[in-house]
Design an enzyme around this catalytic site. Structure first.
Site, mmCIF file in Angstrom:
data_model
loop_
_atom_site.group_PDB
_atom_site.id
_atom_site.type_symbol
_atom_site.label_atom_id
_atom_site.label_comp_id
_atom_site.label_asym_id
_atom_site.label_seq_id
_atom_site.Cartn_x
_atom_site.Cartn_y
_atom_site.Cartn_z
ATOM 1 N N ASN A 9 12.079 4.197 -24.540
ATOM 2 C CA ASN A 9 10.536 3.811 -24.237
ATOM 3 C C ASN A 9 9.903 3.983 -25.645
ATOM 4 O O ASN A 9 8.877 3.449 -25.997
ATOM 5 C CB ASN A 9 10.030 5.171 -23.508
ATOM 6 N N TYR A 55 6.182 -6.138 -34.759
ATOM 7 C CA TYR A 55 6.356 -5.552 -33.477
ATOM 8 C C TYR A 55 6.846 -6.562 -32.799
ATOM 9 O O TYR A 55 7.781 -6.548 -31.769
ATOM 10 C CB TYR A 55 5.017 -5.463 -33.036
ATOM 11 N N LYS A 93 10.392 -6.201 -30.542
ATOM 12 C CA LYS A 93 10.416 -6.276 -28.949
ATOM 13 C C LYS A 93 11.359 -7.510 -28.420
ATOM 14 O O LYS A 93 11.759 -7.286 -27.526
ATOM 15 C CB LYS A 93 9.044 -6.377 -28.438
#
Length: 208
Positions: free
Chosen positions: A93, A159, A163
């Site tokens: 996470n 980012y 991801k």
């Protein structure tokens, strides 16, 4: 009481569990019967998560450190193996966003930091914990990505790329699933936010 149970006897390592989604996941898994290892750079927050779990009658342990550091990952694995016999569930996470700088101005340091924490660290953790899962022929790896992992996002190029990589890694290590188990999840209150989704339950064939 958790809307789903059945994690009794399982050990779950949850990264970024000092706050937010990670803390909520840690508390829910503990409520469902899992022993939880709270892994985070934030020592105070990690200990607070452990305290909240223990107050509710659960078992938890904090391991503090920067998960982009391979020595910290080695310590996390060693502590988990030594105390609980290995990891049954890994929830990747932890992650960081970027400065939303236009691509032409993104510096090497920012790119490497975001990718290292949000993509490389989950890979290193998964690689380190898979042998135990494969030996016992049971294990779950959950990677928390983002909408930016499915399309472009406001998070910026580092980012978004990290991801997307997390989604690809998830597909690359997919394990077999059971239709009945997924049906149980979808029928439970835990699936309140799942709506109009197509969920392949095909033993990983969709990943090929």
């Amino acid at each position: 009481m958790s809307p789903l149970t059945g994690l009794d006897g399982r050990t779950a390592v949850i990264t970024g569990a000092a706050s937010g989604i990670g803390r909520a996941t840690a508390r829910l898994f503990a409520d469902a019967g899992a022993v939880v290892v709270v892994a985070d750079l934030d020592a105070e927050g990690a200990e607070q998560t452990v305290a909240e779990i223990e107050k509710e009658g659960g078992t938890a342990l904090a391991v503090v450190g920067d998960l982009s550091d391979s020595t910290v990952i080695a310590r996390l694995v060693a502590v988990t193996d030594g105390r609980f016999g290995g990891t049954d569930i890994l929830v990747n996470n932890a992650g960081v966003t970027d400065s939303k700088t236009p691509p032409a101005r993104v510096g090497d340091e920012e790119w490497e930091r975001v990718v290292r924490i949000s993509l490389t660290a989950p890979f290193l953790l998964t690689r380190a914990m898979l042998p135990h899962m494969l030996r016992q022929q049971r294990g779950v790896v959950i990677n928390i990505a983002s909408e930016a992992g499915l399309r472009g996002g406001v998070g910026g190029i580092a980012y978004t790329a990290a991801k997307h990589g997390a989604v690809g890694m998830t597909i690359g290590v997919a394990e077999a699933g059971q239709i009945a188990s997924v049906a149980l999840f979808l029928a439970s209150d835990a699936a309140d936010n799942v709506n109009g989704a197509v969920i392949p339950v095909d033993g990983g064939r969709a990943a090929l």
